[in-house]
Design an enzyme around this catalytic site. Structure first.
Site, PDB file in Angstrom:
ATOM      1  N   MET A   1      -8.778   8.425  -0.847  1.00 27.81           N
ATOM      2  CA  MET A   1      -9.719   8.818   0.218  1.00 27.81           C
ATOM      3  C   MET A   1     -10.235  10.230  -0.041  1.00 27.81           C
ATOM      4  O   MET A   1      -9.474  11.102  -0.452  1.00 27.81           O
ATOM      5  CB  MET A   1      -9.005   8.781   1.576  1.00 27.81           C
ATOM      6  CG  MET A   1      -8.350   7.447   1.862  1.00 27.81           C
ATOM      7  SD  MET A   1      -7.636   7.403   3.503  1.00 27.81           S
ATOM      8  CE  MET A   1      -6.767   5.834   3.440  1.00 27.81           C
TER       9      MET A   1
ATOM     10  N   MET B   1     -11.903   4.701  -1.467  1.00 27.51           N
ATOM     11  CA  MET B   1     -12.672   4.917  -0.238  1.00 27.51           C
ATOM     12  C   MET B   1     -13.363   6.267  -0.397  1.00 27.51           C
ATOM     13  O   MET B   1     -12.997   7.265   0.228  1.00 27.51           O
ATOM     14  CB  MET B   1     -11.724   4.876   0.970  1.00 27.51           C
ATOM     15  CG  MET B   1     -11.276   3.466   1.290  1.00 27.51           C
ATOM     16  SD  MET B   1      -9.770   3.406   2.267  1.00 27.51           S
ATOM     17  CE  MET B   1      -8.556   3.509   0.969  1.00 27.51           C
TER      18      MET B   1
ATOM     19  N   SER C   1       0.833  -1.200   0.000  1.00 29.14           N
ATOM     20  CA  SER C   1       0.000   0.000   0.000  1.00 29.14           C
ATOM     21  C   SER C   1       0.869   1.253   0.000  1.00 29.14           C
ATOM     22  O   SER C   1       1.600   1.517   0.955  1.00 29.14           O
ATOM     23  CB  SER C   1      -0.918   0.010   1.219  1.00 29.14           C
ATOM     24  OG  SER C   1      -1.477   1.306   1.334  1.00 29.14           O
TER      25      SER C   1
ATOM     26  N   MET D   1     -11.643  -5.670   4.521  1.00 28.00           N
ATOM     27  CA  MET D   1     -10.915  -4.719   5.382  1.00 28.00           C
ATOM     28  C   MET D   1     -10.753  -5.320   6.771  1.00 28.00           C
ATOM     29  O   MET D   1     -11.734  -5.750   7.387  1.00 28.00           O
ATOM     30  CB  MET D   1     -11.686  -3.395   5.512  1.00 28.00           C
ATOM     31  CG  MET D   1     -11.739  -2.523   4.272  1.00 28.00           C
ATOM     32  SD  MET D   1     -10.150  -2.037   3.605  1.00 28.00           S
ATOM     33  CE  MET D   1      -9.384  -1.208   4.993  1.00 28.00           C
TER      34      MET D   1
ATOM     35  N   HIS E   1      -7.923   1.411  -4.620  1.00 26.96           N
ATOM     36  CA  HIS E   1      -8.929   1.153  -3.582  1.00 26.96           C
ATOM     37  C   HIS E   1      -9.617   2.481  -3.297  1.00 26.96           C
ATOM     38  O   HIS E   1      -9.044   3.354  -2.645  1.00 26.96           O
ATOM     39  CB  HIS E   1      -8.187   0.596  -2.347  1.00 26.96           C
ATOM     40  CG  HIS E   1      -9.061   0.363  -1.160  1.00 26.96           C
ATOM     41  ND1 HIS E   1      -8.540   0.129   0.096  1.00 26.96           N
ATOM     42  CD2 HIS E   1     -10.410   0.312  -1.024  1.00 26.96           C
ATOM     43  CE1 HIS E   1      -9.528  -0.053   0.952  1.00 26.96           C
ATOM     44  NE2 HIS E   1     -10.672   0.061   0.299  1.00 26.96           N
TER      45      HIS E   1
ATOM     46  N   ASP F   1      -6.815  -6.277   3.651  1.00 25.89           N
ATOM     47  CA  ASP F   1      -6.180  -4.959   3.758  1.00 25.89           C
ATOM     48  C   ASP F   1      -6.339  -4.410   5.172  1.00 25.89           C
ATOM     49  O   ASP F   1      -7.459  -4.212   5.647  1.00 25.89           O
ATOM     50  CB  ASP F   1      -6.872  -4.034   2.741  1.00 25.89           C
ATOM     51  CG  ASP F   1      -6.254  -2.661   2.643  1.00 25.89           C
ATOM     52  OD1 ASP F   1      -5.193  -2.416   3.246  1.00 25.89           O
ATOM     53  OD2 ASP F   1      -6.847  -1.809   1.936  1.00 25.89           O
ATOM     54  N   GLY F   2      -5.189  -4.166   5.814  1.00 22.72           N
ATOM     55  CA  GLY F   2      -5.203  -3.531   7.134  1.00 22.72           C
ATOM     56  C   GLY F   2      -4.509  -4.360   8.196  1.00 22.72           C
ATOM     57  O   GLY F   2      -4.935  -5.483   8.495  1.00 22.72           O
ATOM     58  N   GLY F   3      -3.410  -3.830   8.713  1.00 22.64           N
ATOM     59  CA  GLY F   3      -2.717  -4.491   9.817  1.00 22.64           C
ATOM     60  C   GLY F   3      -2.013  -5.784   9.432  1.00 22.64           C
ATOM     61  O   GLY F   3      -1.779  -6.647  10.282  1.00 22.64           O
TER      62      GLY F   3
ATOM     63  N   HIS G   1      -0.834  -1.002  -4.407  1.00 26.61           N
ATOM     64  CA  HIS G   1      -2.170  -0.673  -3.890  1.00 26.61           C
ATOM     65  C   HIS G   1      -2.250   0.835  -3.672  1.00 26.61           C
ATOM     66  O   HIS G   1      -1.416   1.421  -2.972  1.00 26.61           O
ATOM     67  CB  HIS G   1      -2.361  -1.442  -2.574  1.00 26.61           C
ATOM     68  CG  HIS G   1      -3.710  -1.316  -1.958  1.00 26.61           C
ATOM     69  ND1 HIS G   1      -4.774  -2.110  -2.323  1.00 26.61           N
ATOM     70  CD2 HIS G   1      -4.165  -0.508  -0.970  1.00 26.61           C
ATOM     71  CE1 HIS G   1      -5.829  -1.790  -1.584  1.00 26.61           C
ATOM     72  NE2 HIS G   1      -5.497  -0.814  -0.766  1.00 26.61           N
TER      73      HIS G   1
ATOM     74  N   ASP H   1      -4.466   3.850  -2.274  1.00 26.53           N
ATOM     75  CA  ASP H   1      -5.586   4.184  -1.395  1.00 26.53           C
ATOM     76  C   ASP H   1      -6.079   5.598  -1.653  1.00 26.53           C
ATOM     77  O   ASP H   1      -5.423   6.571  -1.302  1.00 26.53           O
ATOM     78  CB  ASP H   1      -5.145   4.061   0.069  1.00 26.53           C
ATOM     79  CG  ASP H   1      -5.012   2.616   0.491  1.00 26.53           C
ATOM     80  OD1 ASP H   1      -5.996   1.864   0.334  1.00 26.53           O
ATOM     81  OD2 ASP H   1      -3.927   2.234   0.965  1.00 26.53           O
TER      82      ASP H   1
ATOM     83  N   GLY I   1      -9.123   4.418   6.400  1.00 23.87           N
ATOM     84  CA  GLY I   1      -8.806   5.834   6.607  1.00 23.87           C
ATOM     85  C   GLY I   1      -7.348   6.091   6.911  1.00 23.87           C
ATOM     86  O   GLY I   1      -6.820   7.117   6.515  1.00 23.87           O
ATOM     87  N   PHE I   2      -6.721   5.147   7.596  1.00 23.73           N
ATOM     88  CA  PHE I   2      -5.339   5.382   8.023  1.00 23.73           C
ATOM     89  C   PHE I   2      -4.527   4.094   7.972  1.00 23.73           C
ATOM     90  O   PHE I   2      -5.080   3.014   8.205  1.00 23.73           O
ATOM     91  CB  PHE I   2      -5.313   5.948   9.458  1.00 23.73           C
ATOM     92  CG  PHE I   2      -6.094   7.221   9.577  1.00 23.73           C
ATOM     93  CD1 PHE I   2      -5.493   8.450   9.289  1.00 23.73           C
ATOM     94  CD2 PHE I   2      -7.436   7.196   9.933  1.00 23.73           C
ATOM     95  CE1 PHE I   2      -6.237   9.626   9.358  1.00 23.73           C
ATOM     96  CE2 PHE I   2      -8.188   8.373  10.001  1.00 23.73           C
ATOM     97  CZ  PHE I   2      -7.574   9.588   9.720  1.00 23.73           C
ATOM     98  N   GLY I   3      -3.228   4.238   7.711  1.00 24.31           N
ATOM     99  CA  GLY I   3      -2.327   3.104   7.796  1.00 24.31           C
ATOM    100  C   GLY I   3      -1.896   2.907   9.238  1.00 24.31           C
ATOM    101  O   GLY I   3      -2.164   3.744  10.107  1.00 24.31           O
ATOM    102  N   GLY I   4      -1.237   1.805   9.505  1.00 23.57           N
ATOM    103  CA  GLY I   4      -0.612   1.578  10.808  1.00 23.57           C
ATOM    104  C   GLY I   4      -1.553   1.201  11.940  1.00 23.57           C
ATOM    105  O   GLY I   4      -1.175   1.281  13.106  1.00 23.57           O
TER     106      GLY I   4
ATOM    107  N   GLY J   1       0.896  -1.988   4.157  1.00 20.66           N
ATOM    108  CA  GLY J   1       1.523  -0.678   4.071  1.00 20.66           C
ATOM    109  C   GLY J   1       2.667  -0.526   5.043  1.00 20.66           C
ATOM    110  O   GLY J   1       3.840  -0.743   4.711  1.00 20.66           O
ATOM    111  N   SER J   2       2.337  -0.171   6.288  1.00 23.94           N
ATOM    112  CA  SER J   2       3.374   0.185   7.258  1.00 23.94           C
ATOM    113  C   SER J   2       4.386  -0.938   7.498  1.00 23.94           C
ATOM    114  O   SER J   2       5.588  -0.676   7.612  1.00 23.94           O
ATOM    115  CB  SER J   2       2.733   0.630   8.573  1.00 23.94           C
ATOM    116  OG  SER J   2       1.772  -0.297   8.976  1.00 23.94           O
TER     117      SER J   2
END
Ligand code: DX5
Ligand code: ZN
Length: 215
Positions: free
Chosen positions: A36, A67, A7, A136, A65, A174-176, A32, A34, A141-144, A196-197
């Site tokens: 927003m 959003m 991401s 998801m 993606h 997607d996410g974490g 990816h 993102d 809305g946010f990475g990390g 991502g992170s």
């Protein structure tokens, strides 16, 4: 083989083109993106002009993606900017079936995404039309953010649905996603890992990408 889609939300935006090349050279399958709008999610990132600009830096598959609310309004500019696949949210306002039809009409792959608080059965009406379902595992809305493990059964639910209905649908998560949570998702049958992170904080993300691709 698992598809890996880093991401770009976690990239250094001051050198986004270079970061894209870094991802490609590290062996990633997709990038990816993102998007927003500050309405569907409480954050704003980038849109078609930025995607068009970085398209010149790499031929990697652009996995957008969106959003955003009422995504049908923006399918043409995202397609024209060089996206290869576009995913919209089932919770977004507007004509989502129409948005999917428009993505496919542009000759691109279409995806449908589901937020953590939304029941996975909400995807059922869209699955006959899409190429990808994006589960998801954080609030968008946010990475990390931390992985929400309660969402994992949605991955196997979609895979089962696809099998039962004879549809070839990739399931993305997607996410974490990190060294541990990736395994849980692969065990549940996921096809695409978005991260991502976890990847961007590495000096060299190539070994982690190669390991995931071997799963
Ligand atoms: C969140 C985005 C994700 C995000 C993932 O709204 O959709 O793609 O970049 O970031 P990590 O991997 O850091 O959770
Ligand atoms: Zn995303």
């Amino acid at each position: 083989m698992t598809i890996v889609s880093p991401s770009m939300l976690s990239a250094d935006f001051s050198k986004l083109g270079g970061e894209l090349v870094r991802v490609e050279k590290a062996g990633a399958d997709w990038a990816h993106l993102d998007v927003m709008d500050g309405e569907f999610v409480p954050n704003i990132t980038f849109g078609p002009p930025v995607i068009k600009a970085i398209r010149k830096c790499s031929d990697i598959v652009f996995d957008a993606h969106l959003m955003i609310e009422d995504p049908i309004r923006y399918i043409d500019p995202f397609a024209d900017a060089g996206c290869d696949m576009i995913t919209v949210h089932c919770e977004a306002r507007g004509d989502i079936h129409g948005a999917i039809a428009k993505i496919k009409g542009k000759g691109l792959k279409a995806g449908i995404s589901v937020n953590p608080e939304t029941d996975v059965t909400k995807l059922e009406e869209y699955l006959p039309e899409v190429d990808l379902a994006l589960v998801m595992t954080v609030h968008p809305g946010f990475g990390g953010q931390s992985f929400i493990a309660d969402c994992v059964p949605k991955i196997s639910w979609v895979k089962e649905w696809a099998k039962k209905n004879g549809r070839d649908i990739l399931v993305s998560v997607d996410g974490g996603i990190n060294g541990e949570t990736s395994k849980v998702c692969v065990e549940a049958g996921v096809d695409v890992l978005v991260a991502g992170s976890y990847l961007f904080k590495m000096k060299d993300m190539a070994p982690a990408i190669a390991e995931w691709q071997r799963y």
